[in-house]
Design a protein around this motif. Structure first.
Motif, PDB file in Angstrom:
ATOM      1  N   LYS A 147      56.850  46.751  37.801  1.00 52.55           N
ATOM      2  CA  LYS A 147      57.733  47.346  36.674  1.00 52.55           C
ATOM      3  C   LYS A 147      57.269  46.551  35.465  1.00 52.55           C
ATOM      4  CE  LYS A 147      59.568  50.414  39.368  1.00 52.55           C
ATOM      5  NZ  LYS A 147      58.716  51.813  39.585  1.00 52.55           N
ATOM      6  N   ASN A 148      56.910  45.490  35.814  1.00 52.33           N
ATOM      7  CA  ASN A 148      56.657  44.424  34.676  1.00 52.33           C
ATOM      8  C   ASN A 148      55.165  44.003  34.502  1.00 52.33           C
ATOM      9  OD1 ASN A 148      59.379  44.014  33.776  1.00 52.33           O
ATOM     10  ND2 ASN A 148      59.695  43.576  35.684  1.00 52.33           N
ATOM     11  N   LYS A 149      54.198  44.882  35.030  1.00 53.97           N
ATOM     12  CA  LYS A 149      52.898  44.515  35.103  1.00 53.97           C
ATOM     13  C   LYS A 149      52.190  44.061  33.639  1.00 53.97           C
ATOM     14  CE  LYS A 149      49.446  47.226  35.817  1.00 53.97           C
ATOM     15  NZ  LYS A 149      48.347  48.101  36.439  1.00 53.97           N
ATOM     16  N   ILE A 150      51.458  42.830  33.932  1.00 56.00           N
ATOM     17  CA  ILE A 150      50.861  42.414  32.284  1.00 56.00           C
ATOM     18  C   ILE A 150      49.675  43.207  32.078  1.00 56.00           C
ATOM     19  CG2 ILE A 150      49.878  40.390  31.299  1.00 56.00           C
ATOM     20  CD1 ILE A 150      51.680  38.655  32.561  1.00 56.00           C
ATOM     21  N   GLN A 151      49.413  43.671  30.913  1.00 52.47           N
ATOM     22  CA  GLN A 151      48.122  44.372  30.425  1.00 52.47           C
ATOM     23  C   GLN A 151      46.888  43.718  30.696  1.00 52.47           C
ATOM     24  OE1 GLN A 151      47.917  47.639  29.338  1.00 52.47           O
ATOM     25  NE2 GLN A 151      45.759  47.480  29.356  1.00 52.47           N
ATOM     26  N   SER A 152      45.977  44.109  30.992  1.00 51.20           N
ATOM     27  CA  SER A 152      44.653  43.675  31.540  1.00 51.20           C
ATOM     28  C   SER A 152      44.208  43.114  30.040  1.00 51.20           C
ATOM     29  CB  SER A 152      43.604  44.830  32.115  1.00 51.20           C
ATOM     30  OG  SER A 152      44.091  45.134  33.217  1.00 51.20           O
ATOM     31  N   LYS A 153      43.374  42.055  30.345  1.00 55.47           N
ATOM     32  CA  LYS A 153      42.946  41.320  28.983  1.00 55.47           C
ATOM     33  C   LYS A 153      42.069  42.218  28.281  1.00 55.47           C
ATOM     34  CE  LYS A 153      43.177  36.533  30.519  1.00 55.47           C
ATOM     35  NZ  LYS A 153      42.354  35.465  30.929  1.00 55.47           N
ATOM     36  N   LYS A 154      41.101  43.374  29.033  1.00 54.72           N
ATOM     37  CA  LYS A 154      40.194  43.924  28.224  1.00 54.72           C
ATOM     38  C   LYS A 154      40.726  45.518  28.497  1.00 54.72           C
ATOM     39  CE  LYS A 154      36.459  40.768  28.498  1.00 54.72           C
ATOM     40  NZ  LYS A 154      34.994  40.800  28.871  1.00 54.72           N
ATOM     41  N   SER A 155      41.325  46.180  27.654  1.00 52.90           N
ATOM     42  CA  SER A 155      41.996  47.381  27.730  1.00 52.90           C
ATOM     43  C   SER A 155      40.960  48.453  27.776  1.00 52.90           C
ATOM     44  CB  SER A 155      42.980  47.876  26.633  1.00 52.90           C
ATOM     45  OG  SER A 155      42.013  47.812  25.440  1.00 52.90           O
ATOM     46  N   PHE A 156      39.811  48.183  27.409  1.00 51.81           N
ATOM     47  CA  PHE A 156      38.729  49.265  27.705  1.00 51.81           C
ATOM     48  C   PHE A 156      38.155  49.230  29.130  1.00 51.81           C
ATOM     49  CE2 PHE A 156      36.304  45.533  26.591  1.00 51.81           C
ATOM     50  CZ  PHE A 156      35.141  45.436  27.550  1.00 51.81           C
ATOM     51  N   PHE A 157      38.603  48.195  29.894  1.00 52.96           N
ATOM     52  CA  PHE A 157      38.047  48.396  31.193  1.00 52.96           C
ATOM     53  C   PHE A 157      39.384  47.681  32.108  1.00 52.96           C
ATOM     54  CE2 PHE A 157      35.788  47.039  35.160  1.00 52.96           C
ATOM     55  CZ  PHE A 157      35.035  48.081  35.419  1.00 52.96           C
ATOM     56  N   ASP A 158      40.211  48.578  32.293  1.00 55.80           N
ATOM     57  CA  ASP A 158      41.563  48.042  32.694  1.00 55.80           C
ATOM     58  C   ASP A 158      41.716  48.381  34.290  1.00 55.80           C
ATOM     59  OD1 ASP A 158      44.225  47.402  33.533  1.00 55.80           O
ATOM     60  OD2 ASP A 158      45.105  49.202  32.374  1.00 55.80           O
ATOM     61  N   THR A 159      41.294  47.396  35.064  1.00 60.09           N
ATOM     62  CA  THR A 159      41.303  47.239  36.462  1.00 60.09           C
ATOM     63  C   THR A 159      42.245  46.746  37.217  1.00 60.09           C
ATOM     64  OG1 THR A 159      39.627  45.257  36.565  1.00 60.09           O
ATOM     65  CG2 THR A 159      38.679  47.625  36.655  1.00 60.09           C
ATOM     66  N   ASP A 160      43.258  45.660  36.378  1.00 66.79           N
ATOM     67  CA  ASP A 160      44.060  45.050  37.185  1.00 66.79           C
ATOM     68  C   ASP A 160      45.314  46.222  37.792  1.00 66.79           C
ATOM     69  OD1 ASP A 160      43.057  43.060  35.760  1.00 66.79           O
ATOM     70  OD2 ASP A 160      44.762  42.106  34.761  1.00 66.79           O
ATOM     71  N   GLY A 161      45.205  45.681  39.271  1.00 66.88           N
ATOM     72  CA  GLY A 161      46.246  46.272  39.907  1.00 66.88           C
ATOM     73  C   GLY A 161      45.857  47.839  40.641  1.00 66.88           C
ATOM     74  N   LYS A 162      44.367  48.051  40.163  1.00 68.28           N
ATOM     75  CA  LYS A 162      43.994  49.561  40.616  1.00 68.28           C
ATOM     76  C   LYS A 162      43.409  49.504  42.015  1.00 68.28           C
ATOM     77  CE  LYS A 162      44.288  51.390  36.522  1.00 68.28           C
ATOM     78  NZ  LYS A 162      43.136  51.478  35.430  1.00 68.28           N
ATOM     79  N   LEU A 163      43.513  50.626  42.856  1.00 69.19           N
ATOM     80  CA  LEU A 163      42.841  51.142  43.625  1.00 69.19           C
ATOM     81  C   LEU A 163      41.566  51.369  43.467  1.00 69.19           C
ATOM     82  CD1 LEU A 163      42.900  51.825  47.092  1.00 69.19           C
ATOM     83  CD2 LEU A 163      43.842  53.816  46.170  1.00 69.19           C
ATOM     84  N   SER A 164      40.376  51.037  44.173  1.00 69.32           N
ATOM     85  CA  SER A 164      39.109  51.381  43.870  1.00 69.32           C
ATOM     86  C   SER A 164      38.350  51.706  45.080  1.00 69.32           C
ATOM     87  CB  SER A 164      38.208  50.315  43.200  1.00 69.32           C
ATOM     88  OG  SER A 164      38.785  50.077  41.637  1.00 69.32           O
ATOM     89  N   PHE A 165      37.594  53.052  45.112  1.00 67.97           N
ATOM     90  CA  PHE A 165      36.761  53.638  46.001  1.00 67.97           C
ATOM     91  C   PHE A 165      35.272  53.190  45.678  1.00 67.97           C
ATOM     92  CE2 PHE A 165      40.750  55.706  46.842  1.00 67.97           C
ATOM     93  CZ  PHE A 165      40.912  55.674  48.411  1.00 67.97           C
TER      94      PHE A 165
END
Length: 224
Positions: A147-165
């Motif tokens: 609920k309190n995740k910090i925004q990624s440093k680069k908003s144009f490539f926001d991968t923090d916490g993402k699930l990736s295939f």
């Protein structure tokens, strides 16, 4: 170019070379059963499943068969989604065959869940790129998100916490991408081929106990 007349035409997608990822939302009554199973596991003297996993994560509680049997709503849902995956993937890959043939092939498969575990992921923990061995199909579902995740440093490539295939792109790279990044949401459910490479990026939070809870399982598929 100006379009003077629009046509409402039926479209069929033909992609027999594709591996697929199916996504759905867990029904409320099934999700309630899943949450009860999580509470039961966490209140028990649970065993870690982590020794067989690559995740850089402290808490990966194993869900034993006895506990699974107590939560039939969740298990029945999982079996139905495995069967749905087999049908949809089969329809995708065997598109040149008749509908009757595809249905007959899908109905010949037997399914068995071979392992199931929770993942209590905390800030800065992560799962590196990996596949699941010794099984045919894998799945991930989300019970809780930070609920309190910090925004990624680069908003144009926001991968923090993402699930990736990750997979090979199509031969014409203008019309395909090799990476699918997804933001986990509560009640999201993903099912995919076990050898489909995937990863979970770390995230940062203003609250050290702000965790993300997911469940995974592996299943085997055999001809009956």
């Amino acid at each position: 170019m100006t379009i003077h007349k629009k046509y409402d035409l039926p479209i069929e997608v033909l992609a027999p070379w594709s591996n697929i990822v199916l996504k759905t939302k867990i029904p409320d009554e099934v999700f309630e059963d899943l949450l009860k199973m999580y509470d039961e596991v966490m209140q028990s003297d649970w065993q870690s499943h982590g020794k067989t996993l690559v995740g850089q994560i402290d808490e990966e509680p194993k869900i034993d068969l006895e506990i699974q049997k107590k939560h039939s709503n969740w298990i029945n849902f999982c079996i139905q989604m495995i069967q749905k995956f087999i049908t949809v993937q089969g329809n995708t890959n065997q598109v040149s065959e008749t509908t009757e043939t595809r249905v007959a092939k899908a109905e010949k498969f037997m399914t068995q869940i071979t392992s199931m575990w929770f993942v209590n992921q905390k800030s800065e923990e992560y799962n590196p790129a990996h596949v699941h061995s010794n099984c045919s199909i894998s799945a991930i579902a989300y019970l809780k998100t930070p609920k309190n995740k910090i925004q990624s440093k680069k908003s144009f490539f926001d991968t923090d916490g993402k699930l990736s295939f990750i997979n090979n792109a199509g031969t014409d790279s203008r019309w395909s991408v090799p990476i699918l990044n997804l933001e986990p949401r509560e009640q999201d459910f993903y099912i995919f081929p076990a050898l489909q490479t995937h990863l979970v990026y770390p995230y940062k939070s203003t609250n050290p106990s702000d965790s993300r809870v997911s469940i995974s399982f592996n299943a085997n598929v055999k001809n009956s």
